[in-house]
Design an enzyme around this catalytic site. Sequence first.
Site, short mmCIF file in Angstrom:
data_model
loop_
_atom_site.label_atom_id
_atom_site.label_comp_id
_atom_site.label_asym_id
_atom_site.label_seq_id
_atom_site.Cartn_x
_atom_site.Cartn_y
_atom_site.Cartn_z
N PHE A 8 0.72 -1.08 -0.13
CA PHE A 8 0.00 0.07 -0.07
C PHE A 8 0.95 1.14 0.42
O PHE A 8 1.78 1.26 1.01
CB PHE A 8 -0.87 0.08 0.97
CG PHE A 8 -2.18 -0.67 1.12
CD1 PHE A 8 -2.18 -2.12 0.60
CD2 PHE A 8 -3.40 -0.03 0.72
CE1 PHE A 8 -3.50 -2.76 0.69
CE2 PHE A 8 -4.68 -0.57 0.71
CZ PHE A 8 -4.66 -2.17 0.56
N HIS B 19 -9.64 -6.27 7.06
CA HIS B 19 -8.38 -5.83 7.55
C HIS B 19 -8.65 -5.13 9.05
O HIS B 19 -8.12 -5.30 9.87
CB HIS B 19 -7.59 -4.58 7.02
CG HIS B 19 -8.30 -3.60 6.32
ND1 HIS B 19 -9.39 -3.69 5.27
CD2 HIS B 19 -8.26 -2.44 6.65
CE1 HIS B 19 -9.79 -2.46 5.18
NE2 HIS B 19 -9.11 -1.75 5.75
N CYS C 130 -14.26 11.05 6.67
CA CYS C 130 -12.96 10.32 6.31
C CYS C 130 -12.43 9.89 7.71
O CYS C 130 -12.28 10.70 8.60
CB CYS C 130 -12.11 11.19 5.82
SG CYS C 130 -10.48 10.65 5.30
N ASP C 131 -11.77 8.53 7.76
CA ASP C 131 -11.24 7.99 8.74
C ASP C 131 -9.71 7.80 8.66
O ASP C 131 -9.38 6.92 9.34
CB ASP C 131 -11.87 7.06 9.54
CG ASP C 131 -12.10 5.87 8.46
OD1 ASP C 131 -11.31 5.99 7.24
OD2 ASP C 131 -12.54 4.68 8.74
N THR C 132 -9.32 8.49 7.62
CA THR C 132 -7.83 7.98 7.24
C THR C 132 -7.05 9.51 7.55
O THR C 132 -7.22 10.47 7.28
CB THR C 132 -7.77 8.10 5.67
OG1 THR C 132 -8.78 7.00 5.50
CG2 THR C 132 -6.37 7.33 5.12
N CYS D 25 -16.27 15.88 1.71
CA CYS D 25 -16.08 14.50 2.14
C CYS D 25 -15.80 14.71 4.00
O CYS D 25 -14.92 15.44 4.14
CB CYS D 25 -15.07 13.89 1.72
SG CYS D 25 -14.92 12.32 2.35
N GLU E 24 -7.17 3.24 -5.53
CA GLU E 24 -8.40 3.91 -4.96
C GLU E 24 -8.62 5.17 -5.09
O GLU E 24 -7.95 5.92 -4.39
CB GLU E 24 -8.29 3.00 -3.61
CG GLU E 24 -8.20 1.74 -3.52
CD GLU E 24 -8.55 1.31 -2.00
OE1 GLU E 24 -8.07 1.81 -1.09
OE2 GLU E 24 -8.56 -0.25 -1.99
N CYS F 235 -5.62 15.33 -0.12
CA CYS F 235 -6.79 14.94 -0.75
C CYS F 235 -7.61 16.31 -1.21
O CYS F 235 -7.47 17.38 -0.84
CB CYS F 235 -7.71 14.28 0.26
SG CYS F 235 -9.45 13.88 -0.58
S1 SF4 Z 1 -12.42 9.32 2.41
FE1 SF4 Z 1 -10.88 10.96 3.17
S2 SF4 Z 1 -9.02 10.42 1.47
FE2 SF4 Z 1 -11.08 9.70 0.47
S3 SF4 Z 1 -12.28 11.35 -0.43
FE3 SF4 Z 1 -12.64 11.58 1.41
S4 SF4 Z 1 -11.37 12.86 2.77
FE4 SF4 Z 1 -10.35 12.20 0.87
#
Ligand code: SF4
Length: 218
Positions: A24, A212, A48-50, A45, A116, A30
């Site tokens: 990965f 995961h 988001c949990d990243t 968005c 992705e 973003c």
């Molecule tokens: S989930 Fe996170 S990484 Fe994906 S589009 Fe939304 S803000 Fe961007």
Amino acid sequence: MYSVKEMFYTLQGEGAHVGRPAIFCRFSGCNLWSGREQDRSSAICNFCDTQFLGTDGEGGGKFATAEALAETLLGYWPENSGVHPFIVCTGGEPLLQLDRELINALHARGFEIAIETNGTKHIPEGIDWVCVSPKGTAEVVVIQCDELKLVYPQPEAMPERFTNIKATHYYLSPMASPQWQPGDSLYQDNVTKETIEYCRQHPKWKLNLQTHKITSIP
Ligand code: SF4
């Protein structure tokens, strides 16, 4: 210059390649959220949990050239495996950075390249597997892909909005519930139940689970 939040070797946890060993590469940044909590409520968005800000994750950093980045990534694949390396480019939004030069550098090392993306950027030629995951009101410009993976439910991005997108696989991922903890039955979770019910009634769609997280694969 490429900015990478983190890179690691694991198993793909979801979608059609679930269970497949993969490197990965999480690109920084973003276009649908700054990544800062104070901007979340006004972001396109907002669930988001990243962590995708900066370059301070495992294996993260700045790479001056495509060759340097591709060579570093190759170092994560087991030597003499007899299997060509598989990379999942993710983010953030990887298409803010993934360009022809890097695609060529990865292919020159035998990589199969998956991506992705949130679908708001056109896909450059040469990517071997495209997973599109639309978010909120963001306009999706990709209309053909291998996987269309929707987080469900999103009031502004329900499955009916994307009938123009042709995909080989159509997946719904239940929106992560803060109440759910690893070890709990997912079927106790109302969002998961709702997603399963949608798939039953619209059999073009399949349930996508984040294995995961369920198995805590690092
Ligand atoms: S989930 Fe996170 S990484 Fe994906 S589009 Fe939304 S803000 Fe961007």
